[in-house]
Structure formats: C-alpha cells, structure tokens
Design a protein around this motif. Structure first.
Motif, PDB file in Angstrom:
ATOM      1  N   GLU A 124       0.829  -1.208   0.000  1.00 18.18           N
ATOM      2  CA  GLU A 124       0.000   0.000   0.000  1.00 18.18           C
ATOM      3  C   GLU A 124       0.859   1.251   0.000  1.00 18.18           C
ATOM      4  OE1 GLU A 124      -2.459  -0.498   3.409  1.00 18.18           O
ATOM      5  OE2 GLU A 124      -3.803  -1.938   2.440  1.00 18.18           O
ATOM      6  N   SER A 125       1.938   1.236   0.776  1.00 13.56           N
ATOM      7  CA  SER A 125       2.833   2.390   0.832  1.00 13.56           C
ATOM      8  C   SER A 125       3.455   2.664  -0.528  1.00 13.56           C
ATOM      9  CB  SER A 125       3.933   2.157   1.870  1.00 13.56           C
ATOM     10  OG  SER A 125       4.879   3.199   1.819  1.00 13.56           O
ATOM     11  N   LYS A 126       3.938   1.605  -1.176  1.00 14.40           N
ATOM     12  CA  LYS A 126       4.564   1.766  -2.488  1.00 14.40           C
ATOM     13  C   LYS A 126       3.555   2.268  -3.517  1.00 14.40           C
ATOM     14  CE  LYS A 126       8.612   0.255  -1.209  1.00 14.40           C
ATOM     15  NZ  LYS A 126       9.760   1.182  -1.107  1.00 14.40           N
ATOM     16  N   MET A 127       2.333   1.772  -3.453  1.00 16.44           N
ATOM     17  CA  MET A 127       1.298   2.188  -4.401  1.00 16.44           C
ATOM     18  C   MET A 127       0.914   3.652  -4.201  1.00 16.44           C
ATOM     19  SD  MET A 127      -1.147  -1.214  -4.457  1.00 16.44           S
ATOM     20  CE  MET A 127      -2.406  -0.407  -5.442  1.00 16.44           C
ATOM     21  N   LEU A 128       0.865   4.090  -2.950  1.00 15.57           N
ATOM     22  CA  LEU A 128       0.538   5.487  -2.675  1.00 15.57           C
ATOM     23  C   LEU A 128       1.638   6.423  -3.171  1.00 15.57           C
ATOM     24  CD1 LEU A 128      -0.986   5.060   0.894  1.00 15.57           C
ATOM     25  CD2 LEU A 128      -2.207   5.892  -1.129  1.00 15.57           C
ATOM     26  N   THR A 129       2.879   6.006  -3.002  1.00 15.69           N
ATOM     27  CA  THR A 129       3.994   6.814  -3.503  1.00 15.69           C
ATOM     28  C   THR A 129       3.952   6.896  -5.026  1.00 15.69           C
ATOM     29  OG1 THR A 129       5.380   6.212  -1.611  1.00 15.69           O
ATOM     30  CG2 THR A 129       6.508   7.080  -3.555  1.00 15.69           C
ATOM     31  N   GLN A 130       3.697   5.752  -5.662  1.00 14.53           N
ATOM     32  CA  GLN A 130       3.595   5.750  -7.115  1.00 14.53           C
ATOM     33  C   GLN A 130       2.417   6.613  -7.573  1.00 14.53           C
ATOM     34  OE1 GLN A 130       3.654   1.933  -9.104  1.00 14.53           O
ATOM     35  NE2 GLN A 130       2.688   2.791 -10.918  1.00 14.53           N
ATOM     36  N   GLY A 131       1.325   6.568  -6.831  1.00 13.66           N
ATOM     37  CA  GLY A 131       0.163   7.391  -7.161  1.00 13.66           C
ATOM     38  C   GLY A 131       0.493   8.868  -7.124  1.00 13.66           C
ATOM     39  N   TYR A 132       1.315   9.272  -6.155  1.00 10.40           N
ATOM     40  CA  TYR A 132       1.725  10.680  -6.068  1.00 10.40           C
ATOM     41  C   TYR A 132       2.558  11.062  -7.279  1.00 10.40           C
ATOM     42  CZ  TYR A 132       4.308  14.802  -4.596  1.00 10.40           C
ATOM     43  OH  TYR A 132       4.880  16.053  -4.557  1.00 10.40           O
ATOM     44  N   ILE A 133       3.502  10.208  -7.655  1.00  8.04           N
ATOM     45  CA  ILE A 133       4.345  10.489  -8.815  1.00  8.04           C
ATOM     46  C   ILE A 133       3.506  10.527 -10.091  1.00  8.04           C
ATOM     47  CG2 ILE A 133       6.215   9.534 -10.247  1.00  8.04           C
ATOM     48  CD1 ILE A 133       7.529   8.624  -7.607  1.00  8.04           C
ATOM     49  N   LYS A 134       2.541   9.625 -10.196  1.00  7.00           N
ATOM     50  CA  LYS A 134       1.644   9.638 -11.347  1.00  7.00           C
ATOM     51  C   LYS A 134       0.863  10.945 -11.413  1.00  7.00           C
ATOM     52  CE  LYS A 134      -2.179   7.184 -13.545  1.00  7.00           C
ATOM     53  NZ  LYS A 134      -3.190   6.111 -13.424  1.00  7.00           N
ATOM     54  N   SER A 135       0.429  11.445 -10.259  1.00  3.71           N
ATOM     55  CA  SER A 135      -0.328  12.702 -10.241  1.00  3.71           C
ATOM     56  C   SER A 135       0.525  13.864 -10.740  1.00  3.71           C
ATOM     57  CB  SER A 135      -0.865  12.997  -8.828  1.00  3.71           C
ATOM     58  OG  SER A 135       0.177  13.403  -7.949  1.00  3.71           O
ATOM     59  N   LEU A 136       1.819  13.843 -10.422  1.00  6.77           N
ATOM     60  CA  LEU A 136       2.714  14.890 -10.928  1.00  6.77           C
ATOM     61  C   LEU A 136       2.853  14.788 -12.441  1.00  6.77           C
ATOM     62  CD1 LEU A 136       5.612  14.857  -8.273  1.00  6.77           C
ATOM     63  CD2 LEU A 136       3.716  16.474  -8.453  1.00  6.77           C
ATOM     64  N   ALA A 137       2.974  13.548 -12.941  1.00 10.92           N
ATOM     65  CA  ALA A 137       3.100  13.338 -14.382  1.00 10.92           C
ATOM     66  C   ALA A 137       1.829  13.784 -15.105  1.00 10.92           C
ATOM     67  CB  ALA A 137       3.394  11.870 -14.673  1.00 10.92           C
ATOM     68  N   GLU A 138       0.682  13.525 -14.497  1.00 11.18           N
ATOM     69  CA  GLU A 138      -0.586  13.939 -15.096  1.00 11.18           C
ATOM     70  C   GLU A 138      -0.700  15.455 -15.129  1.00 11.18           C
ATOM     71  OE1 GLU A 138      -3.307  11.861 -12.603  1.00 11.18           O
ATOM     72  OE2 GLU A 138      -3.376  10.069 -13.892  1.00 11.18           O
ATOM     73  N   LYS A 139      -0.304  16.114 -14.047  1.00  7.17           N
ATOM     74  CA  LYS A 139      -0.349  17.582 -14.005  1.00  7.17           C
ATOM     75  C   LYS A 139       0.578  18.201 -15.046  1.00  7.17           C
ATOM     76  CE  LYS A 139      -1.632  17.820  -9.124  1.00  7.17           C
ATOM     77  NZ  LYS A 139      -1.146  18.042  -7.739  1.00  7.17           N
ATOM     78  N   ALA A 140       1.663  17.477 -15.346  1.00  7.25           N
ATOM     79  CA  ALA A 140       2.611  17.962 -16.346  1.00  7.25           C
ATOM     80  C   ALA A 140       2.142  17.659 -17.767  1.00  7.25           C
ATOM     81  CB  ALA A 140       3.984  17.331 -16.110  1.00  7.25           C
ATOM     82  N   GLY A 141       1.045  16.918 -17.890  1.00  4.99           N
ATOM     83  CA  GLY A 141       0.516  16.572 -19.197  1.00  4.99           C
ATOM     84  C   GLY A 141       1.384  15.585 -19.954  1.00  4.99           C
ATOM     85  N   LEU A 142       2.094  14.711 -19.227  1.00  7.75           N
ATOM     86  CA  LEU A 142       3.014  13.772 -19.868  1.00  7.75           C
ATOM     87  C   LEU A 142       2.272  12.557 -20.411  1.00  7.75           C
ATOM     88  CD1 LEU A 142       6.001  13.948 -17.375  1.00  7.75           C
ATOM     89  CD2 LEU A 142       5.762  15.096 -19.574  1.00  7.75           C
ATOM     90  N   TYR A 143       2.789  12.035 -21.499  1.00  8.01           N
ATOM     91  CA  TYR A 143       2.206  10.890 -22.194  1.00  8.01           C
ATOM     92  C   TYR A 143       2.368   9.618 -21.356  1.00  8.01           C
ATOM     93  CZ  TYR A 143       1.459   7.539 -26.015  1.00  8.01           C
ATOM     94  OH  TYR A 143       1.003   6.527 -26.800  1.00  8.01           O
ATOM     95  N   GLU A 144       1.296   8.821 -21.265  1.00  6.39           N
ATOM     96  CA  GLU A 144       1.297   7.553 -20.529  1.00  6.39           C
ATOM     97  C   GLU A 144       1.858   7.732 -19.115  1.00  6.39           C
ATOM     98  OE1 GLU A 144       3.079   4.409 -22.820  1.00  6.39           O
ATOM     99  OE2 GLU A 144       1.369   4.309 -24.182  1.00  6.39           O
ATOM    100  N   SER A 145       1.185   8.562 -18.347  1.00  6.80           N
ATOM    101  CA  SER A 145       1.655   8.912 -16.996  1.00  6.80           C
ATOM    102  C   SER A 145       1.743   7.687 -16.078  1.00  6.80           C
ATOM    103  CB  SER A 145       0.741   9.962 -16.367  1.00  6.80           C
ATOM    104  OG  SER A 145      -0.602   9.491 -16.327  1.00  6.80           O
ATOM    105  N   GLY A 146       0.847   6.716 -16.289  1.00  6.61           N
ATOM    106  CA  GLY A 146       0.893   5.511 -15.458  1.00  6.61           C
ATOM    107  C   GLY A 146       2.167   4.722 -15.684  1.00  6.61           C
ATOM    108  N   GLN A 147       2.501   4.520 -16.955  1.00  6.24           N
ATOM    109  CA  GLN A 147       3.725   3.789 -17.272  1.00  6.24           C
ATOM    110  C   GLN A 147       4.959   4.561 -16.818  1.00  6.24           C
ATOM    111  OE1 GLN A 147       4.221   1.824 -21.220  1.00  6.24           O
ATOM    112  NE2 GLN A 147       6.009   3.150 -21.434  1.00  6.24           N
ATOM    113  N   LEU A 148       4.935   5.868 -17.005  1.00  2.00           N
ATOM    114  CA  LEU A 148       6.065   6.696 -16.572  1.00  2.00           C
ATOM    115  C   LEU A 148       6.252   6.605 -15.061  1.00  2.00           C
ATOM    116  CD1 LEU A 148       8.283   8.799 -17.124  1.00  2.00           C
ATOM    117  CD2 LEU A 148       6.527  10.579 -16.865  1.00  2.00           C
ATOM    118  N   SER A 149       5.163   6.635 -14.315  1.00  2.00           N
ATOM    119  CA  SER A 149       5.281   6.562 -12.852  1.00  2.00           C
ATOM    120  C   SER A 149       5.890   5.231 -12.418  1.00  2.00           C
ATOM    121  CB  SER A 149       3.918   6.776 -12.185  1.00  2.00           C
ATOM    122  OG  SER A 149       3.029   5.703 -12.451  1.00  2.00           O
TER     123      SER A 149
END
Length: 198
Positions: A124-149
């Motif tokens: 759960e901890s690792k998933m929450l951290t990845q979720g935060y990084i994904k949210s940054l990628a989404e805010k940046a408008g980056l392509y395939e933010s899930g894969q990037l995270s």
C-alpha cells in the motif's frame, strides 16, 4: 507520560531498532528497554510484536510520505520540476545519518508469506507513492503517466538499494539523469506517433 505518548514512544523505539537490525532480530524486550517502558505496558498497547510492526510501518509511511511530498513541493511549483525534485529529495534521504535502506522492502523480505498483513501495508505504501508520482506526471501533461510513474518508481527503488549496498548517494544523481530521459520521451512521444500515422 500520557498513554498516547507511550504508544508513540514504543513505535519510535521499534522503528529505530528495525531500521538498524531488521524485524526478526529485534525482541520485544529490546523495544521496551529502548523506549524505557515496561513490557507489560507494551502489551497493553499492542497485542503482539506483529501488531507493533504494523503500527510502526503505518506510522512511518504516513510521516515519511507526507514529509516527502512537502519537500518535493517546496522545491518548485512546476510539475516536471517536481518530478525531477523527487530525486533530489531521495538524495537528501540517502545522505541522512540514519539512512539504512527501505523499511518496507526489508519487511517484505522478512515476511515472505503472500497473505501476511505486513506485506499488504508495504504494498500500500509503495502504491501510494507511485500514485503521487503519477499525479505529478498527469499535471505535467506527460504521455502515458501511469507507465512513466512505474518507470520512475523502478529508478527510485533501484537507487535506494544501491545506495544501501554501496553506502553512497551518487546513484540518486544517476537515477535523476535516467529520469530526465524518460520524462523527455514522455513529452515527445505523441508527436512521433502522429508523424508515423501521417
């Protein structure tokens, strides 16, 4: 000392010992001695050592992740800048005097049973951290933010392991350099795909 502060003191003592010696190697007696609290009081707050480990990991996750996010966001307001700042904060962690690797990875190594509650907390901890990084990628408008995270998390986890193995923080800068390439590719990939379609 209040009951809540005794509980917190036990958790803090447990975290310090777990970080240095691991989980199985630390006895309940050692935790109570470190906290300066009787074993009877320890068992008043926690029914078992496993319950104490779970409480300690949850406490550490909340504190560490919140501090991590605040530190990243204090660096810059730019989403891509924040993605790269992640690695600056990681480097600061590697350079801290108490760095001894990832408590969650250590816990999963010592509790290999798939259904173990301790493993669930770590995931759960690792998933929450990845979720935060994904949210940054989404805010940046980056392509395939899930894969990037996922890719950036792999860099962070690999750098953390190597920092512990080599007792060096240099791998944080190397991970950041790799992250820059991944982020750049995430900003340019859609246009490349569009050109191929033409």
């Amino acid at each position: 000392m209040t009951q809540s502060s005794k509980r917190e003191q036990l958790i803090q003592a447990a975290l310090e010992l777990f970080a240095r010696k691991g989980y199985h190697a630390v006895a309940v007696d050692a935790i109570s001695d470190r906290a300066g609290i009787t074993k009877k009081t320890l068992y008043h707050h926690f029914k078992s050592k496993e319950e104490l480990i779970l409480a300690a990991l949850r406490h550490y996750d909340e504190r560490f992740r919140n501090d991590f996010m605040r530190s990243v966001e204090s660096k810059t307001g730019d989403p891509i800048g924040r993605l790269l700042a992640v690695f600056d904060i990681v480097e600061e962690w590697f350079n801290s005097k108490n760095f001894s690797g990832c408590l969650f990875v250590g816990a999963m190594g010592e509790y290999p049973e798939e259904a173990a509650p301790i493993r669930r907390v770590c995931r759960e901890s690792k998933m929450l951290t990845q979720g935060y990084i994904k949210s940054l990628a989404e805010k940046a408008g980056l392509y395939e933010s899930g894969q990037l995270s996922e890719q950036l998390i792999l860099l962070i986890e690999g750098a953390t392991t190597m920092a512990q193995v080599n007792n060096s923080s240099l791998c944080a800068a190397q991970a950041k350099a790799a992250a820059k390439v991944l982020i750049k590719n995430s900003t340019t990939l859609p246009s490349k795909v569009a050109k191929r379609k033409l």
